[in-house]
Design an enzyme around this catalytic site. Structure first.
Site, mmCIF file in Angstrom:
data_model
loop_
_atom_site.group_PDB
_atom_site.id
_atom_site.type_symbol
_atom_site.label_atom_id
_atom_site.label_comp_id
_atom_site.label_asym_id
_atom_site.label_seq_id
_atom_site.Cartn_x
_atom_site.Cartn_y
_atom_site.Cartn_z
ATOM 1 C CG ASN A 16 -2.302 -0.595 0.877
ATOM 2 O OD1 ASN A 16 -2.948 -0.203 -0.091
ATOM 3 N ND2 ASN A 16 -2.733 -1.557 1.673
ATOM 4 C CB ILE A 93 -2.252 -1.189 19.390
ATOM 5 C CG1 ILE A 93 -2.997 -2.386 18.781
ATOM 6 C CG2 ILE A 93 -3.219 -0.286 20.142
ATOM 7 C CD1 ILE A 93 -3.654 -3.281 19.802
ATOM 8 C CG LEU A 94 -0.447 3.958 16.329
ATOM 9 C CD1 LEU A 94 -1.082 4.852 15.278
ATOM 10 C CD2 LEU A 94 1.069 4.071 16.297
ATOM 11 C CG ASN A 108 -5.351 1.912 9.415
ATOM 12 O OD1 ASN A 108 -4.287 1.509 8.950
ATOM 13 N ND2 ASN A 108 -6.220 1.084 9.985
ATOM 14 C CG HIS A 110 -9.948 -2.567 8.792
ATOM 15 N ND1 HIS A 110 -9.093 -3.189 9.679
ATOM 16 C CD2 HIS A 110 -11.106 -3.276 8.827
ATOM 17 C CE1 HIS A 110 -9.710 -4.215 10.223
ATOM 18 N NE2 HIS A 110 -10.924 -4.293 9.716
ATOM 19 C CB SER A 137 -13.080 0.930 5.334
ATOM 20 O OG SER A 137 -14.159 0.050 5.111
ATOM 21 C CG ASP A 146 -9.622 -1.469 12.811
ATOM 22 O OD1 ASP A 146 -8.677 -0.798 12.372
ATOM 23 O OD2 ASP A 146 -9.528 -2.684 13.080
ATOM 24 C CE LYS A 172 -2.517 -6.226 0.763
ATOM 25 N NZ LYS A 172 -2.209 -5.455 1.999
#
Length: 216
Positions: A16, A93-94, A108, A110, A137, A146, A172
């Protein structure tokens, strides 16, 4: 108009990221990728970014507290002059502090049609549920995993004999189409008449004396 400066965070192959980077090469692209950073020093995507002349940075998260690792990443992102952060297969995970610093400026992608199937194993869950379509998304990142505001989606048909792997391959492809387009729209929204009109309406209706009348 100056292009929006974007940092892309990856953890692996960075397909991506590559889609975003190559889309940015178009003369009419409203953004440029100024940094590709990773929590995995061996991420293959770093090699691609380097070959394309994009600055890279890697810092393993092993042995570091989450907030400390995020602060290191934040400092390098800001040093690169990035105005936006784009997560592209960043498997971390931020921390809340990092998310707060980039509130409204971090995107982001998803692999599901949110709000369906947050988290992992999205393709198998869509197949098990008997869904006729899956997809992807793009959303703004918030503290809730998410669940940030949606910016764009693309549907992908689920075929009768699909496995999680075969469906993932087609999703993808959709991701590579959706992400650059959605990012471009988002960073250029300040010149979009529809966006500006909606913001004026939002501000106006927030006034206590405001009342909306639909014109014919």
């Amino acid at each position: 108009m100056a292009k929006a400066r974007v940092a892309v965070l990856i953890s692996g192959g960075g397909t991506n990221m590559a889609a975003l980077l190559y889309a940015a090469k178009r003369p009419d692209s409203p953004y440029e990728v100024v940094l590709v950073a990773s929590n995995n020093p061996d991420a293959e995507g770093l090699k691609l970014a380097q070959a394309e002349g994009v600055a890279t940075f890697a810092q393993s998260h092993v042995g570091l507290k989450r907030v400390d690792h995020d602060e290191i990443m934040h400092n390098h992102i800001t040093k690169a002059g990035a105005a936006y952060v784009v997560l592209a297969g960043y498997m971390r995970i931020l921390s809340e502090s990092f998310v707060e610093k980039w509130d409204g400026r971090m995107l982001n992608i998803h692999p599901s049609l949110l709000p369906k199937y947050t988290g992992l194993h999205t393709h198998q869950r869509a197949i098990d549920a008997g869904d006729s379509v899956a997809g992807c998304s793009v959303h703004l990142v918030t503290a809730d995993l998410d669940e940030g505001p949606l910016l764009g989606q693309m549907e992908v048909a689920v075929l009768p004999n699909d496995t999680a792997d075969s469906l993932a391959e087609r999703v993808k492809i959709a991701e590579h189409q959706l992400y650059p387009r959605t990012l471009a729209d988002y960073v250029s929204r300040a010149t979009d008449p529809d966006y500006l009109t909606s913001k004026v309406r939002e501000i106006a209706l927030a006034q206590p004396e405001a009342d909306e009348v639909v014109s014919h």
